[in-house]
Design a protein around this motif. Sequence first.
Motif, PDB file in Angstrom:
ATOM      1  N   UNK A  53       0.834  -1.209   0.000  1.00 35.07           N
ATOM      2  CA  UNK A  53       0.000   0.000   0.000  1.00 35.07           C
ATOM      3  C   UNK A  53       0.863   1.251   0.000  1.00 35.07           C
ATOM      4  N   UNK A  54       1.893   1.255   0.830  1.00 30.70           N
ATOM      5  CA  UNK A  54       2.785   2.418   0.921  1.00 30.70           C
ATOM      6  C   UNK A  54       3.496   2.666  -0.405  1.00 30.70           C
ATOM      7  N   UNK A  55       3.988   1.610  -1.030  1.00 37.94           N
ATOM      8  CA  UNK A  55       4.670   1.771  -2.316  1.00 37.94           C
ATOM      9  C   UNK A  55       3.716   2.296  -3.386  1.00 37.94           C
ATOM     10  N   UNK A  56       2.505   1.762  -3.426  1.00 41.38           N
ATOM     11  CA  UNK A  56       1.520   2.190  -4.411  1.00 41.38           C
ATOM     12  C   UNK A  56       1.111   3.646  -4.200  1.00 41.38           C
ATOM     13  N   UNK A  57       0.795   4.005  -2.971  1.00 43.45           N
ATOM     14  CA  UNK A  57       0.344   5.369  -2.683  1.00 43.45           C
ATOM     15  C   UNK A  57       1.484   6.363  -2.886  1.00 43.45           C
ATOM     16  N   UNK A  58       2.708   5.976  -2.538  1.00 43.46           N
ATOM     17  CA  UNK A  58       3.854   6.855  -2.763  1.00 43.46           C
ATOM     18  C   UNK A  58       4.078   7.075  -4.256  1.00 43.46           C
ATOM     19  N   UNK A  59       3.956   6.022  -5.048  1.00 38.72           N
ATOM     20  CA  UNK A  59       4.110   6.166  -6.501  1.00 38.72           C
ATOM     21  C   UNK A  59       3.028   7.081  -7.070  1.00 38.72           C
ATOM     22  N   UNK A  60       1.792   6.936  -6.595  1.00 40.68           N
ATOM     23  CA  UNK A  60       0.711   7.813  -7.056  1.00 40.68           C
ATOM     24  C   UNK A  60       0.975   9.264  -6.657  1.00 40.68           C
ATOM     25  N   UNK A  61       1.492   9.476  -5.452  1.00 37.69           N
ATOM     26  CA  UNK A  61       1.853  10.823  -5.011  1.00 37.69           C
ATOM     27  C   UNK A  61       2.958  11.403  -5.882  1.00 37.69           C
ATOM     28  N   UNK A  62       3.970  10.592  -6.191  1.00 30.40           N
ATOM     29  CA  UNK A  62       5.082  11.062  -7.025  1.00 30.40           C
ATOM     30  C   UNK A  62       4.594  11.434  -8.425  1.00 30.40           C
ATOM     31  N   UNK A  63       3.686  10.638  -8.979  1.00 30.77           N
ATOM     32  CA  UNK A  63       3.145  10.959 -10.306  1.00 30.77           C
ATOM     33  C   UNK A  63       2.313  12.238 -10.266  1.00 30.77           C
TER      34      UNK A  63
END
Length: 179
Positions: free
Chosen positions: A161-171
Amino acid sequence: MGMFQLSGDAHTSDLMVNLYALAFMICGIALPLEQASEYLIMPDYVVYVRQHRGFAHFARYFAMITVYCLVFTGMQSLFALAVVPEVKVGSMLSTSACAGWTLLCLLLLVNLGYLLTNRAMGYVAAMASYALLLSIGPVARWFALGHVGMLPAWAPALLVSLLLITALNAMAFDRIQIL
């Protein structure tokens, strides 16, 4: 602490048993008042031509909210250890890690709404996802009691979840930098 518990009674909702965990998450999300999100998208007024902020700026933002989650959860844990002396330190560390990690994921969801110019939706998504986790019995049981190898089930679930949400934030951050 901030990690939820399972209700031992079939007639009692897991959501009702976890009012303290909900209060922990609500206070943890509301306390920063989006200051970290504002730091992330604030333009640099010192330069004449606005320069794009890169990965280092996003990494500083991520470090800032991670430290906030550690301090917020750590203070709660120290207070709990002082007030309840018979609590097991190992169990407290495990629940504290889960609570802090969950808070970090929820703060990133709030920030995602902020970056996508829909603050309310970020807060709704964060609280709804946490309440949904508490409300669906089989999911809550697996999350609280299940194990993946030697790790508790919440550890890999929160990592993904953290990796996915962080990637979405970065995008989303990268999209704002382009505009």
